[in-house]
Design an enzyme around this catalytic site. Structure first.
Site, PDB file in Angstrom:
ATOM      1  N   GLN A   3      60.851  90.957 -25.648  1.00  0.00           N
ATOM      2  CA  GLN A   3      61.233  90.907 -27.071  1.00  0.00           C
ATOM      3  C   GLN A   3      61.754  92.278 -27.520  1.00  0.00           C
ATOM      4  OE1 GLN A   3      57.824  90.825 -29.630  1.00  0.00           O
ATOM      5  NE2 GLN A   3      58.911  89.931 -31.362  1.00  0.00           N
ATOM      6  N   GLY A   4      63.051  92.363 -27.790  1.00  0.00           N
ATOM      7  CA  GLY A   4      63.642  93.643 -28.214  1.00  0.00           C
ATOM      8  C   GLY A   4      63.832  93.674 -29.721  1.00  0.00           C
ATOM      9  N   SER A  21      61.457  95.948 -32.087  1.00  0.00           N
ATOM     10  CA  SER A  21      61.098  97.264 -32.649  1.00  0.00           C
ATOM     11  C   SER A  21      62.016  98.371 -32.148  1.00  0.00           C
ATOM     12  CB  SER A  21      59.661  97.629 -32.272  1.00  0.00           C
ATOM     13  OG  SER A  21      58.778  96.629 -32.701  1.00  0.00           O
ATOM     14  N   SER A  50      57.331  95.158 -24.570  1.00  0.00           N
ATOM     15  CA  SER A  50      56.338  94.755 -23.564  1.00  0.00           C
ATOM     16  C   SER A  50      57.013  94.034 -22.411  1.00  0.00           C
ATOM     17  CB  SER A  50      55.295  93.809 -24.172  1.00  0.00           C
ATOM     18  OG  SER A  50      54.634  94.422 -25.239  1.00  0.00           O
ATOM     19  N   GLU A  64      55.434  83.856 -32.954  1.00  0.00           N
ATOM     20  CA  GLU A  64      54.551  84.887 -32.400  1.00  0.00           C
ATOM     21  C   GLU A  64      53.226  84.883 -33.151  1.00  0.00           C
ATOM     22  OE1 GLU A  64      55.936  88.959 -32.821  1.00  0.00           O
ATOM     23  OE2 GLU A  64      54.563  89.652 -31.254  1.00  0.00           O
ATOM     24  N   GLU A  67      47.201  97.622 -41.614  1.00  0.00           N
ATOM     25  CA  GLU A  67      47.562  98.001 -42.990  1.00  0.00           C
ATOM     26  C   GLU A  67      48.536  96.977 -43.574  1.00  0.00           C
ATOM     27  OE1 GLU A  67      47.635 100.107 -40.412  1.00  0.00           O
ATOM     28  OE2 GLU A  67      45.938 101.399 -40.951  1.00  0.00           O
TER      29      GLU A  67
END
Ligand SMILES: Cc1cc2nc3c(=O)[nH]c(=O)nc-3n(C[C@H](O)[C@H](O)[C@H](O)COP(=O)(O)OP(=O)(O)OC[C@H]3O[C@@H](n4cnc5c(N)ncnc54)[C@H](O)[C@@H]3O)c2cc1C
Length: 410
Positions: free
Chosen positions: A144-145, A147, A179, A262, A394
């Protein structure tokens, strides 16, 4: 599991028992796992398999993958026409619970859980034809590209660019924390195709062959001693326009579908309960040989009791999410509560394990003095990432505060 309220004498009760059909399905899954799953494939409680281990076990797991494929259980939630079993939400949940209870490995990775379901909704016939069966056969691994160095929580600010040139798009930029990229054959990714549009409206969604010239993958080592994620650089990488999913500049909305998949793959709390039960067993049985500190520190009892109770809370939170999904509702802050609680709980379980094991807990690997083959220390280091991956704590708290509690944004 008849999760829902039943009015009885004016009172509301929750009924957690399976319906007869659900009980029959649970038994089918359990019997299958008990008779078909080779013992060597069962994971130990709390054991996490990283990309490298998965890869090295890929050949070994062929036999298991074939058994699951024959049942349509590699992608049980996919419609039957695409090779799935077309299971409903509750059946999928039961299946996840039984897999966890029997410590059975699921196969398929992000191909099955993220890009496959996204293509079923947004892909064209040619894309489905080319990719879905290869995901099911397990021959193609995906990463998964999304971030980037400056875009994580605020993903829509991503800066990797894709510029149309003839029949291709030319991609330049960088992804990070990807990942399994070092083992993946393909990446699903988002890139900016219109730098002048408002940030959500200038993004497109692509499938990229990791062997394309100009792709460089650089693994990032973690303090847990593995390199599970990577930096990925793109230098004039040509992606055929046929690999654009959906329309140009509408990719953000496809990306959010992928993110929904996800986030909605609610891990059952069963695995964490098994982990705590195994820790309690260790604490009780390994006294006197300096490996369990139960006899030396009274508060460990309270910690263990708290952890076990928390696994029940996590179970209830996941029931809430799965009940909503089974009624066709889209969990929002409820999914955030689940993710927040279970990821922070994984850290507390790891902390309690270290308390029980004392200094020996710091030993990694399967040496004589490392308890549980070093899993306590490994898990303590590994779970630090759980409150960052898939959306930080957060950010989850922000969602619960504003959408759940109705507090003002700022
Ligand atoms: C183990 C692991 C695996 C991952 N795998 C992948 C992968 O395969 N593919 C992929 O694309 N990404 C992956 N990621 C990246 C992950 O999605 C991001 O790390 C995550 O979304 C946070 O983004 P960031 O790291 O840029 O932190 P930032 O967004 O820069 O956050 C920095 C700090 O600011 C806080 N913060 C940010 N925004 C807010 C806000 N609105 N309110 C309050 N606090 C805020 C955060 O909580 C954090 O403490 C992975 C991460 C980890 C840890």
């Amino acid at each position: 599991m008849r999760i829902g309220t039943t009015a009885e004498k004016g009172a509301q009760h929750l009924d957690f028992t399976d319906t007869p059909e659900q009980a029959a399905f649970r038994k089918e899954v359990r019997d299958f796992l008990q008779s078909e799953l080779p013992e060597r494939f069962r994971s130990a409680p709390g054991e996490r398999m990283m990309g490298g281990d998965m890869r090295s076990r890929f050949e070994e797991m062929k036999e298991w993958r074939q058994k699951l494929a024959d049942k349509g259980w590699i992608a049980a939630a996919w419609p039957k026409e695409y090779g799935g079993a077309g299971l409903g939400t509750m059946e999928q949940f039961i299946m996840n619970e039984e897999f966890a209870e029997n410590r059975a490995p699921q196969v398929g990775g992000m191909g099955v859980s993220m890009i496959g379901p996204t293509l079923i909704i947004h892909g064209n016939d040619e894309q489905k034809e080319e990719h879905l069966s290869r995901i099911l056969s397990g021959e193609v691994q995906w990463c998964q590209g999304f971030s980037e160095p400056e875009s994580g929580s605020d993903l829509a600010s991503l800066q990797t660019k894709a510029v149309r040139d003839g029949d291709d798009y030319v991609i330049n930029g960088q992804k990070i924390w990807t990942s399994g990229a070092q083992f993946a054959h393909w990446m699903f990714m988002m890139a900016r195709t219109d730098p002048d549009a408002p940030k959500h409206k200038g993004i497109s969604y692509f499938m990229l062959d990791m062997k394309s010239p100009g792709v460089t993958v650089r693994p990032i080592g973690t303090m847990a001693g593995n390199a599970m994620f990577n930096e990925v650089f793109f230098e004039d990488v040509r992606v055929p326009a046929k690999n654009l999913v959906g329309e140009e500049n509408r990719g953000w909305y496809i990306g959010t579908t992928t993110l929904d998949f996800e986030r909605s793959s609610i891990g059952s709390a069963v695995g964490q309960r098994l982990q705590v039960e195994s820790l309690i067993k260790f604490a009780k049985e390994r006294q006197g040989d300096h490996k369990s500190r139960l006899g030396e520190m009274e508060t460990i009892r309270y910690d263990l009791a708290d952890r076990l109770l928390e696994t029940q809370v996590a179970r209830m939170l996941s029931y809430r999410v799965v009940t909503m999904q089974s009624k066709g509702l889209v969990p929002n802050y409820e999914a955030s509560m689940c993710k927040l609680f279970s990821s922070e709980m994984s850290q507390r379980i790891a902390g309690t394990s270290m308390k029980v094991a004392g200094l020996y807990g710091q030993l990694l690997g399967d040496g004589e003095w490392a308890p549980q083959k070093g899993r306590y220390g490994g898990s303590y280091l590994q779970t630090v990432a759980s409150t960052i991956a898939g959306g930080t704590s957060e950010v989850q708290r922000g969602i619960i505060a504003t959408r759940g509690l109705g507090l003002p944004k700022n």
